[in-house]
Scaffold this motif. Structure first.
Motif, PDB file in Angstrom:
ATOM      1  N   VAL A   1       0.823  -1.209   0.000  1.00 48.78           N
ATOM      2  CA  VAL A   1       0.000   0.000   0.000  1.00 48.78           C
ATOM      3  C   VAL A   1       0.859   1.261   0.000  1.00 48.78           C
ATOM      4  O   VAL A   1       0.517   2.261  -0.645  1.00 48.78           O
ATOM      5  CB  VAL A   1      -0.985  -0.010   1.193  1.00 48.78           C
ATOM      6  CG1 VAL A   1      -0.270   0.202   2.519  1.00 48.78           C
ATOM      7  CG2 VAL A   1      -2.066   1.053   1.002  1.00 48.78           C
ATOM      8  N   ARG A   2       1.992   1.222   0.672  1.00 49.18           N
ATOM      9  CA  ARG A   2       2.864   2.410   0.720  1.00 49.18           C
ATOM     10  C   ARG A   2       3.513   2.678  -0.631  1.00 49.18           C
ATOM     11  O   ARG A   2       3.941   3.811  -0.907  1.00 49.18           O
ATOM     12  CB  ARG A   2       3.935   2.230   1.807  1.00 49.18           C
ATOM     13  CG  ARG A   2       3.375   2.171   3.213  1.00 49.18           C
ATOM     14  CD  ARG A   2       4.460   2.419   4.251  1.00 49.18           C
ATOM     15  NE  ARG A   2       5.535   1.454   4.193  1.00 49.18           N
ATOM     16  CZ  ARG A   2       5.557   0.299   4.857  1.00 49.18           C
ATOM     17  NH1 ARG A   2       4.523  -0.029   5.632  1.00 49.18           N
ATOM     18  NH2 ARG A   2       6.579  -0.521   4.768  1.00 49.18           N
ATOM     19  N   GLN A   3       3.578   1.658  -1.450  1.00 47.25           N
ATOM     20  CA  GLN A   3       4.149   1.837  -2.780  1.00 47.25           C
ATOM     21  C   GLN A   3       3.117   2.312  -3.798  1.00 47.25           C
ATOM     22  O   GLN A   3       3.471   2.902  -4.814  1.00 47.25           O
ATOM     23  CB  GLN A   3       4.772   0.523  -3.268  1.00 47.25           C
ATOM     24  CG  GLN A   3       5.941   0.036  -2.422  1.00 47.25           C
ATOM     25  CD  GLN A   3       6.467  -1.322  -2.876  1.00 47.25           C
ATOM     26  OE1 GLN A   3       5.812  -2.016  -3.652  1.00 47.25           O
ATOM     27  NE2 GLN A   3       7.644  -1.694  -2.405  1.00 47.25           N
ATOM     28  N   GLN A   4       1.835   2.048  -3.514  1.00 49.53           N
ATOM     29  CA  GLN A   4       0.815   2.272  -4.543  1.00 49.53           C
ATOM     30  C   GLN A   4      -0.012   3.535  -4.349  1.00 49.53           C
ATOM     31  O   GLN A   4      -0.600   4.021  -5.322  1.00 49.53           O
ATOM     32  CB  GLN A   4      -0.134   1.061  -4.612  1.00 49.53           C
ATOM     33  CG  GLN A   4       0.526  -0.191  -5.189  1.00 49.53           C
ATOM     34  CD  GLN A   4      -0.488  -1.286  -5.453  1.00 49.53           C
ATOM     35  OE1 GLN A   4      -1.349  -1.567  -4.631  1.00 49.53           O
ATOM     36  NE2 GLN A   4      -0.396  -1.898  -6.619  1.00 49.53           N
ATOM     37  N   VAL A   5      -0.105   4.058  -3.135  1.00 53.54           N
ATOM     38  CA  VAL A   5      -0.969   5.221  -2.933  1.00 53.54           C
ATOM     39  C   VAL A   5      -0.135   6.493  -2.748  1.00 53.54           C
ATOM     40  O   VAL A   5       1.041   6.429  -2.392  1.00 53.54           O
ATOM     41  CB  VAL A   5      -1.907   5.036  -1.717  1.00 53.54           C
ATOM     42  CG1 VAL A   5      -2.675   3.735  -1.816  1.00 53.54           C
ATOM     43  CG2 VAL A   5      -1.148   5.109  -0.401  1.00 53.54           C
ATOM     44  N   ASP A   6      -0.770   7.620  -3.015  1.00 45.98           N
ATOM     45  CA  ASP A   6      -0.161   8.920  -2.763  1.00 45.98           C
ATOM     46  C   ASP A   6      -0.237   9.167  -1.259  1.00 45.98           C
ATOM     47  O   ASP A   6      -1.315   9.424  -0.706  1.00 45.98           O
ATOM     48  CB  ASP A   6      -0.935   9.985  -3.536  1.00 45.98           C
ATOM     49  CG  ASP A   6      -0.373  11.396  -3.345  1.00 45.98           C
ATOM     50  OD1 ASP A   6       0.433  11.594  -2.408  1.00 45.98           O
ATOM     51  OD2 ASP A   6      -0.774  12.287  -4.106  1.00 45.98           O
ATOM     52  N   LEU A   7       0.896   9.076  -0.595  1.00 41.62           N
ATOM     53  CA  LEU A   7       0.913   9.172   0.864  1.00 41.62           C
ATOM     54  C   LEU A   7       0.644  10.589   1.367  1.00 41.62           C
ATOM     55  O   LEU A   7       0.411  10.780   2.563  1.00 41.62           O
ATOM     56  CB  LEU A   7       2.252   8.661   1.400  1.00 41.62           C
ATOM     57  CG  LEU A   7       2.517   7.168   1.142  1.00 41.62           C
ATOM     58  CD1 LEU A   7       3.906   6.783   1.601  1.00 41.62           C
ATOM     59  CD2 LEU A   7       1.466   6.306   1.827  1.00 41.62           C
ATOM     60  N   ASP A   8       0.649  11.560   0.482  1.00 44.46           N
ATOM     61  CA  ASP A   8       0.241  12.905   0.878  1.00 44.46           C
ATOM     62  C   ASP A   8      -1.282  13.036   0.905  1.00 44.46           C
ATOM     63  O   ASP A   8      -1.824  13.907   1.582  1.00 44.46           O
ATOM     64  CB  ASP A   8       0.819  13.947  -0.082  1.00 44.46           C
ATOM     65  CG  ASP A   8       2.330  14.085   0.062  1.00 44.46           C
ATOM     66  OD1 ASP A   8       2.830  13.874   1.183  1.00 44.46           O
ATOM     67  OD2 ASP A   8       2.995  14.393  -0.946  1.00 44.46           O
TER      68      ASP A   8
END
Length: 601
Positions: free
Chosen positions: A85-92
Motif C-alpha cells: 500500500v505504501r508503494q501504490q498510494v499517494d501518501l500525501d
C-alpha cells in the motif's frame, strides 16, 4: 499470455480523484464516504467495472477499504499489504491504516470527534459488516447513511461490465447433476422451514447449476444472481447476452432466466422465510426483502458448504490436474536450475516461462491468479505483482518466491516454491527451515472431527514463534475445482471457526517475510479425509490430510539439523513420491534434475 505486466493504477491519480469525491461529499452534506473493494457479489475478485478502491486510491490488493473524509482519507489494509500500500498510494493524500488492529469505528471516533454522517452504498456492504461498524460507533455522534455511490458519479471512464457467456460444465467432471444438487439444497431448506434462499456469489451459482464462465478471467464464473426455492426451482438473474440455446437446454425447465433488473422486484415478491447469508449478501438484498414483507433468516449459505465438500469425481479430477501441473512446475524448476547461479533473468521472465510450461500441457484454460514472482526484497511483499516498472533482475545470493497456479477443466492448482539463486544467506536458510517445519506439521496432522482452521493454524507457526518470528496472513484457504482458487467457508486461519470436513481442499502455506531482504513461503494443497482409528486411541472420529501438490522443495534452503527425525522422514517420503509420480511425465533433462532434487536429505 494470460498475465499482463502493466501497472493497473498510479499514485498520481489519487489526489485529484479524492478532491472530486470531496466535492460530492459537500454536495450531499456528508462527513465521509466508505469505499470498499467489494462489488455486489461480495467475492474476492471483482471486474474492472467495480474496482472502485483501486481507481480512487491506487491500491490494488485483494482486501481493504478506504474511508474518505473531508480532510483525511484512510486506506485500511491487513498485514499482507502493508508494504504494497505504501508503494501504490499517494501518501500525501491517503494514510495507510493497520487493519484489523485499528478498527474503522475507532479511527472515525478519533478523526471526527464532533460526529457526522458517513455515506455508504448498500449494494457493497453486508449486514454483518455494518452491524459491527454501527456497534463500534455507538454514542459517538457518528452515523451511517445509505447513499448513491459517490465514486461512480465521478468515474467518467468507468469500464462496461463483462458480458462473456455462461457455459455448461459437464457432469462427468462435476460428479453430480445440477438437478441432484438443487434437490439437496431444496431438501435442506424445507427441513428448516425456509421458503427460498438468495444466492449472490457467482461461484456458488456456478457449482449449483454446473456452469462456468470467463467474466472474472482467472476465476471461471459468469456474474449473476439466483434464488432457489424449497421446491428446487431456481430463478437465475443474468444478462441475456450471456445466455445461448446450449445453456438453456443445459439448465432445463426448472431454471427460469430473468434479467438482472428483475432481481430487486423478485426479492420484493418473496414471502415467508427467506435464507440470506449475512456475510456475503449485501444490505440492499435485505432492504428489498423487507420491503416485500419477507422474514429474513440469516444463516450460512448452504451452497457454499456443499461446494466445499468435494465428491470423489472432483477429487479424482483434482489429483489429475495436480500431476499435470506438477510436471509443468518441474520442467520450469529444471529450466531455472540450468540457468546457473547468476541467471540473466528478471521476474517477468520467470512468469512468462512458467506460464509457457503450463501451456505446453495443452490443457491450460487460464492461470488461477497473477503469478507472484518476487526476488530479493520484492519477495517480502506477500501479494507482490510484478509490472514493467517494478521488474527486477534475479541476483545471486537472493531468494526467489514463486506463487502460482493454473485452471484446468478438471481442477484448480496453487503452489508456492521459494528457490535459492546461488548460495543463500544463512539467516534465510534458518527461516526457511522453520517455515518448512510448520508446513510438515500441518501435512502430518491428525485432528478430531469438529476441529476448525483456527485450531490448527498455530501448528504451522509454532517453530517460528519459538524464535520470535511470525507471518501476517492465514496459513491456508479453501480451493475450488475449476472454480475459485480462494473459496470458503473453510480455511486455516486464526479467525476461522468452520469445522473441517472430508472432501474439503485447503492450501497449506506458512511463510516468513523480512522487509527489504527476503520472503519465504512454501505451499502445497491438501484435502481432508476421515482417518482410521489408531490402536489404543479414543473411540472418536478423526481427520487427516492427503497432499495433492507434487514438486520438489529446495533442499539447498534446508538446515537438516533443525528437522526432527519424523520431519526428515516425511520430507524424504514426499520427495520419493514426487519422483515416482512425475518422472515419467517430464522430459529427460527434467528427469535428471528431478532425481537430484528429490534425493534423500
Amino acid at each position: 499470455m494470460f498475465q499482463s505486466f502493466d501497472a493497473k493504477s498510479s499514485p498520481d491519480t489519487g489526489a485529484p480523484r479524492l478532491a472530486d469525491l470531496r466535492k460530492e461529499l459537500r454536495a450531499e452534506g456528508l462527513a465521509g464516504f466508505f469505499v470498499p473493494r467489494a462489488d455486489m457479489h461480495q467475492g474476492e475478485y471483482v471486474p474492472a467495472s467495480d474496482q472502485r478502491l483501486a481507481w480512487l486510491t491506487g491500491f490494488t490488493g485483494s482486501a481493504g477499504f478506504c474511508i474518505a473524509l473531508l480532510d483525511k482519507a484512510g486506506v485500511f489494509v491487513d498485514g499482507r499489504y502493508r508494504v504494497q500500500v505504501r508503494q501504490q498510494v499517494d501518501l500525501d493524500a491517503f494514510s495507510p491504516v493497520d487493519w484489523p488492529e485499528v478498527k474503522p469505528a475507532d479511527w472515525l471516533r478519533e478523526m471526527l470527534p464532533d460526529g457526522g454522517a458517513i455515506g455508504y452504498d448498500p449494494r457493497l456492504h453486508t449486514p454483518g459488516e455494518l452491524r459491527t461498524f454501527e456497534k463500534g460507533l455507538d454514542r459517538s455522534g457518528i452515523t451511517l447513511q445509505r447513499s448513491d455511490n459517490l465514486v461512480d458519479r465521478i468515474w467518467s471512464d468507468r469500464p462496461e461490465p463483462p458480458k462473456d457467456p455462461m457455459a455448461p460444465y459437464p457432469e462427468d467432471l462435476a460428479g453430480e447433476s445440477s438437478a441432484e444438487k438443487r434437490d439437496r439444497i431444496a431438501k435442506r431448506l424445507k427441513e428448516r422451514g425456509q421458503h427460498a434462499h438468495v444466492i449472490t456469489q457467482p461461484d456458488n451459482i456456478a457449482w449449483l447449476l454446473n456452469t462456468r464462465g470467463t467474466d472474472l478471467g482467472q476465476t471461471p464464473v459468469a456474474l449473476a444472481f439466483a434464488m432457489i426455492e424449497d421446491t428446487g426451482a431456481v430463478t437465475l438473474f443474468i444478462d441475456p447476452e450471456k445466455v445461448d440455446d446450449d445453456l438453456r437446454v443445459h439448465l432445463g425447465n426448472e431454471v427460469a432466466i430473468r434479467r438482472p433488473a428483475d432481481f430487486g422486484p423478485a426479492l420484493e415478491s418473496l414471502s415467508g422465510s427467506v435464507l440470506v447469508d449475512r456475510t456475503t449478501a449485501p444490505v440492499w438484498v435485505a432492504d428489498r426483502l423487507r420491503t416485500g414483507g419477507a422474514k429474513i433468516i440469516h444463516d450460512t449459505d448452504p451452497v457454499a458448504l456443499a461446494k466445499a465438500r468435494k465428491n470423489e469425481t472432483e477429487l479424482a479430477g483434482t489429483r489429475s490436474a495436480h500431476l499435470r501441473d506438477g510436471a509443468a512446475v518441474v520442467e520450469f524448476l529444471a529450466w531455472l536450475a540450468a540457468q546457473g547461479h547468476a541467471p540473466d533473468l528478471t521476474e517477468i521472465d520467470i512468469v512468462k516461462r512458467l506460464e509457457a510450461f503450463r501451456a505446453d500441457t495443452g490443457a491450460l484454460e487460464n492461470i488461477s491468479f497473477d503469478t507472484i514472482s518476487g526476488s530479493g526484497p520484492n519477495a517480502a511483499i506477500v501479494h507482490y505483482r510484478v509490472t514493467e516498472a517494478s521488474d527486477r533482475k534475479l541476483a545471486t545470493g537472493e531468494l526467489l518466491l514463486v506463487d502460482s497456479g493454473a485452471q484446468y477443466r478438471d481442477g484448480t492448482t496453487d503452489i508456492t516454491r521459494t528457490i535459492a539463486i546461488g548460495v543463500p544467506p544463512p539467516e534465510a536458510v534458518h527461516a526457511f527451515t522453520l517455515v518448512l517445519k510448520g508446513m510438515i506439521t500441518i501435512s502430518r496432522a491428525r485432528v478430531p472431527k469438529g476441529t476448525s482452521g483456527r485450531e490448527i493454524d498455530a501448528l504451522a507457526r509454532y517453530a517460528l514463534w519459538q524464535e520470535g518470528m511470525d507471518y501476517d496472513h492465514g496459513t491456508g484457504h479453501g480451493v475450488g475445482v475449476f472454480l475459485g482458487v480462494h473459496e470458503g467457508p473453510q480455511r486455516i486461519s486464526r479467525v476461522s471457526g468452520v469445522a473441517l470436513e472430508p472432501g474439503m481442499i485447503l492450501s497449506n502455506e506458512p511463510g516468513y517475510y523480512r522487509e527489504d531482504a527476503f520472503g519465504i513461503r512454501i505451499e502445497n494443497l491438501i484435502v481432508v479425509h476421515a482417518a482410521e482409528a489408531l490402536p489404543g486411541g479414543d473411540e472418536r472420529d478423526w481427520l487427516t490430510f492427503e497432499t495433492l501438490t507434487w514438486a520438489p522443495i529446495d533442499r539447498r534452503l534446508i538446515d537438516p539439523k533443525l528437522l526432527s527425525e519424523a520431519e526428515r522422514a516425511w520430507l524424504n517420503t514426499y520427495h520419493a513420491q514426487v519422483m515416482e509420480l512425475l518422472a515419467a511425465r517430464v522430459s529427460d533433462t527434467a528427469r535428471a534434475w528431478l532425481a537430484d532434487a528429490c534425493a534423500p536429505l
